[in-house]
Design a protein around this motif. Structure first.
Motif, mmCIF file in Angstrom:
data_model
loop_
_atom_site.group_PDB
_atom_site.id
_atom_site.type_symbol
_atom_site.label_atom_id
_atom_site.label_comp_id
_atom_site.label_asym_id
_atom_site.label_seq_id
_atom_site.Cartn_x
_atom_site.Cartn_y
_atom_site.Cartn_z
ATOM 1 N N SER A 147 0.529 -1.727 0.690
ATOM 2 C CA SER A 147 -0.182 -0.104 0.250
ATOM 3 C C SER A 147 0.710 0.989 0.098
ATOM 4 O O SER A 147 0.964 2.377 -0.508
ATOM 5 C CB SER A 147 -0.676 0.025 1.720
ATOM 6 O OG SER A 147 -1.689 -0.940 1.304
ATOM 7 N N ASP A 165 -5.423 -0.493 -4.452
ATOM 8 C CA ASP A 165 -5.074 -1.256 -3.421
ATOM 9 C C ASP A 165 -6.242 -2.870 -2.962
ATOM 10 O O ASP A 165 -7.267 -2.047 -2.338
ATOM 11 C CB ASP A 165 -5.092 -0.159 -2.079
ATOM 12 C CG ASP A 165 -4.282 -0.793 -1.421
ATOM 13 O OD1 ASP A 165 -3.575 -2.579 -1.424
ATOM 14 O OD2 ASP A 165 -3.684 -0.133 -0.710
ATOM 15 N N GLU A 166 -5.844 -3.625 -3.144
ATOM 16 C CA GLU A 166 -6.913 -4.825 -2.632
ATOM 17 C C GLU A 166 -8.353 -4.436 -3.364
ATOM 18 O O GLU A 166 -9.280 -4.549 -2.572
ATOM 19 C CB GLU A 166 -6.496 -5.512 -1.661
ATOM 20 C CG GLU A 166 -5.310 -4.744 -0.436
ATOM 21 C CD GLU A 166 -4.536 -6.624 -0.372
ATOM 22 O OE1 GLU A 166 -5.560 -6.981 -0.484
ATOM 23 O OE2 GLU A 166 -3.930 -6.756 0.270
HETATM 24 MG MG MG Z 1 -1.992 -2.851 2.438
#
Ligand code: MG
Ligand code: ADP
Length: 242
Positions: free
Chosen positions: A44, A160-161
């Motif tokens: 991240s 992000d994810e």
């Molecule tokens: Mg992360």
């Protein structure tokens, strides 16, 4: 626009803990890049720094048009969008949530309507335009977060994810949207994920981050079939706790 992004020797320390150490990579148009690695490995942070939302302590983030270096300007930042995990939705309609960024950019209402409807169609939410966003399922909410990014027509999309904690059916829908974006809009997609099946389904190139270091970068086939680093092999085999 032939946008590409190179990061070189990026390092970052939080509270005297080094979370990124000398990371380098070049991202090019038309590809999906998956950044993988155990929890806390720095994925991240690397996304935020690459997306110019945070500064590195050392190293360079360079956006170029072909060989021409672009200045860090509002214009450049408008070509970049990052979708956070569980990206915050507001207590209003799906349409207004999706229009948020375009309104900030003071686009004409007719233009906004066109872009928002197109983006919502692309993620299969056009029929829910007037529904309150907070009443969406988590899969739908994530699709709306994607639509909000798509409506801005970024050249580089950071995710992000994007499928963390979604049910398998929603994961497949989100992956279809990501693949469609790559094909139809020909942009750079850079996503963090720790779903190895997703990496196999989506990635062109894989970057394995471990303890803040880029341990291995390879095309998806070589990454899984022919990893060079012993840690990559352990990670692929599920021998790392994360
Ligand atoms: Mg992360
Ligand atoms: N803003 C911050 N302040 C302090 N520590 C942070 C901050 N952001 C991330 N970290 C720490 O940096 C490390 C890497 O985090 P992160 O980039 O979120 O990893 P990942 O996304 O791979 O799980 C973790 O140890 C995390 O606690």
């Amino acid at each position: 626009m032939d946008l590409n992004l190179s990061i070189s020797n990026i390092s970052k320390t939080y509270n005297s803990k080094k979370v990124l150490n000398n990371c380098s990579f070049v991202f090019e148009k038309g590809n999906i890049y998956c950044i993988v690695g155990p929890n806390g490995s720095g994925k991240s942070t690397l996304l935020r720094i690459s997306a110019l939302l945070e500064e590195a302590d050392d190293g360079k983030v360079a956006y170029k048009n072909g060989d021409n270096l672009l200045d860090d300007s509002t214009d450049l930042r408008r070509k970049i969008t990052l979708v956070f995990p569980r990206g915050g939705l507001f207590n209003t309609t799906v349409f207004k949530n999706c229009a948020y960024g375009l309104n900030l950019r003071r686009k004409a209402q007719g233009y906004i309507k066109e872009k928002v409807e197109e983006a919502l169609r692309e993620v299969g939410l056009a029929h829910k335009m007037e529904q309150n966003a907070l009443t969406l399922s988590s899969g739908e909410a994530q699709r709306l977060a994607l639509a909000r990014a798509i409506a801005l027509e970024p050249d580089i999309l950071f995710l992000d994810e994007p499928t963390a904690s979604l049910d398998p059916a929603s994961v497949i829908i989100i992956e279809k949207i990501i693949n469609m974006l790559k094909k139809k809009r020909h942009i750079i997609i850079i996503m963090a994920t720790h779903n190895m099946f997703q990496v196999q389904r989506l990635a062109n190139e894989v970057i394995f981050l471990y303890n803040g270091e880029v341990v291995e970068t390879a095309n998806v086939k070589d990454f899984f079939e022919n990893p060079k680093d012993e840690r990559t092999l352990r990670f692929i085999n599920g021998e790392m706790i994360y």
